[in-house]
Design an enzyme around this catalytic site. Sequence first.
Site, PDB file in Angstrom:
ATOM      1  N   GLU A 236     -36.487 104.626  88.086  1.00 26.96           N
ATOM      2  CA  GLU A 236     -36.778 105.470  86.906  1.00 26.96           C
ATOM      3  C   GLU A 236     -38.090 106.230  87.106  1.00 26.96           C
ATOM      4  OE1 GLU A 236     -36.537 103.570  82.993  1.00 26.96           O
ATOM      5  OE2 GLU A 236     -37.978 105.048  82.245  1.00 26.96           O
TER       6      GLU A 236
ATOM      7  N   SER B  47     -28.703  95.399  81.548  1.00 27.04           N
ATOM      8  CA  SER B  47     -27.662  95.790  82.506  1.00 27.04           C
ATOM      9  C   SER B  47     -26.790  94.598  82.910  1.00 27.04           C
ATOM     10  CB  SER B  47     -28.313  96.432  83.726  1.00 27.04           C
ATOM     11  OG  SER B  47     -29.445  95.703  84.118  1.00 27.04           O
TER      12      SER B  47
ATOM     13  N   THR C  36     -39.048 103.366  80.381  1.00 26.15           N
ATOM     14  CA  THR C  36     -38.313 102.896  79.196  1.00 26.15           C
ATOM     15  C   THR C  36     -38.105 101.380  79.186  1.00 26.15           C
ATOM     16  OG1 THR C  36     -36.171 103.226  80.248  1.00 26.15           O
ATOM     17  CG2 THR C  36     -37.033 105.058  78.952  1.00 26.15           C
TER      18      THR C  36
ATOM     19  N   SER D 282     -33.392  94.124  88.383  1.00 28.28           N
ATOM     20  CA  SER D 282     -33.430  94.722  87.053  1.00 28.28           C
ATOM     21  C   SER D 282     -34.819  94.579  86.442  1.00 28.28           C
ATOM     22  CB  SER D 282     -32.389  94.036  86.153  1.00 28.28           C
ATOM     23  OG  SER D 282     -32.706  94.281  84.807  1.00 28.28           O
TER      24      SER D 282
END
Length: 621
Positions: A145, A287, A184, A242
Amino acid sequence: MPVTLTGEAGSRAENCATQRRVLLANPRGFCAGVERAIDAVEQALQTYGAPVYVRRHIVHNQAVVSDLETRGAIFVRELSEIPPHAVAVLSAHGVPLRVGEEARELRIHTIDATCPLVAKVHTEVSAHHAKDRHVLLIGHQGHPEIIGTLGQLPDGAISVVGDADDVAALDLPADLPLAYAVQTTFSVQEAQQVIDAIGTRFADVAGPRSSDICYATTNRQQAVAAIARDADCMLIVGDSHSSNANRLVEIASAAGCSSSYLISDSAGIPWDAIAAAPVIGLSAGASTPDSAVHDVCRALTSAGYVLEETDGKVENVSFKPVPINARPSPLAQDLARLQQDIDRVLTAEIPQRHGAAGRLTDAMRYATVGGGKRLRAMLTVTVATLAGAAREQALIVAAAIECVHAQSLIHDDLPCMDDDATRRGKPTVHRQYDEATAVLAGDALLALAFELLARDGTHADPGVRARLVLGLARVIGFDGLAAGQMMDLFPPDAPTRDTVFRCEQKKTGGLIRFAIEAGLMLGQSTPDQAQALISYGDRLGLAFQIRDDILDRIGDAEVMGKRIGKDAEAGRATAVGLLGLTGAQQQVSDLAAECRALVQGLGPEARILADIADFTVNRVK
Ligand code: GRG
């Protein structure tokens, strides 16, 4: 969003006293952005069929990736691993802008599954940059990201900071106008510490209107912090890559549950550690699929634990699905790539100047960069490639031909000729600037075209360069384009098929034929190949102009980006006047069929020439 484990879960009062319990955090598992991204791959597989390529892991979860693989998705690191004209989904984490350019270059049809909340951060950093603010991006260096957000702006426009120490180490003046944005999936608490450090060190700091940290991250972190206080051990189901799942483990530890683990499924349950834990807290990253959580729950219930859903925020966020548009044709993809390349060459070749000279070069760019179908350039580059020439050299020659074409359009639009107000969907050059500038921009574009052809780097052989210059001079002069335009402006009293077609050939066909000849000049071809291609060019040029006549009668001015109905208004002699609409369209179809036949035997690379012939028959702009 998790499925409530009703049936398996008992009530708190029943379980509290004696039972070994699992407190299920709410909310947990998939967020709306993750569901949308996975759905995009599924929809793409359904629409286009397998294989559908996915750049990087669509979301950070191996089980999700493996499941999609069994259905025909192929995961790659880079677009360069994907064959041309294939379909590729870009992951939910977002991608740098250069990936879009790369996709056009490689002729890959992309479907952008970037989470809308990440896209919001992209928009924010671009807006800050436009206001000359340096951006501090709070996040984990190297996370996809962060790479995607960094790639929205030029190098150096963003500094990544992960903690207060990074802020202290920044080599930036205290009064520099700054803005911050946040990954985020960052930890809410840690982000606040970094924001405070930024506010203490710098005087002029802009921030987002609402937190960049997404609703799902915030809710999952709050839920974990709430149950971690009552749990002896905390299990977070998620992938080791993650970010948001890792944050949940940290938050559980920070909330007082020192025995916190990240596990991907039941195989990862640390049985030794939980042996002495009567109360286990359980959550899952944004996720993590429900199937992984169910798997862990089943293992724990088999071991005697009872499940207990805890209260938490109800999420009802949903995003519009990722649009799955029709896959563009190979020709459309090749044209998109070429448009990008020609714009690059023209932008480099038309310099920026100051004052009056700057007005001239601005007008030249206005007339050439970012406009037109680039059909002539496509012909040159395709034929040059077929003849074994280098693409970069072919692009220079193609750009020269596009300069001449643009000049002819600028002059054609002048009040002394067609007196048009719009071209390529925007004001004509003389309307945007003034008539004198338009005339001179056209002149300077012609000069530039010849310069590009004559320059040393365009071809090693000066003889080839001279033939390019000579060929272009002849095709536009008193027997070429200029003559065709004169015939158009001053038609004979009784037009015949011969006079009309000769005018069309000179006005339009000549430059199209030359685009092919120029491609041939740059490389090597057999006399038969050359003859087939030149015959193709003759027919295509005529077909292209006849279709132009048809569009002037029945086209959509908005789609075409220019006025229509001009031929009838000016009383011009055109193929439509001569043959009628149906006869003219039949003529275009016949010429296109001949074009296809001529290039049929020239190998797979020539297929695009057949596609151009087809395009000519039905083009709407
Ligand atoms: C070059 C010396 C010299 C003189 C020019 C003004 C003039 C003399 C000629 C005008 C010729 C003209 C405008 C012919 C029409 C050609 C035509 C079909 C144009 C539209 O081409 P597209 O559809 O346009 O390829 P885009 O905008 O897509 O590039």
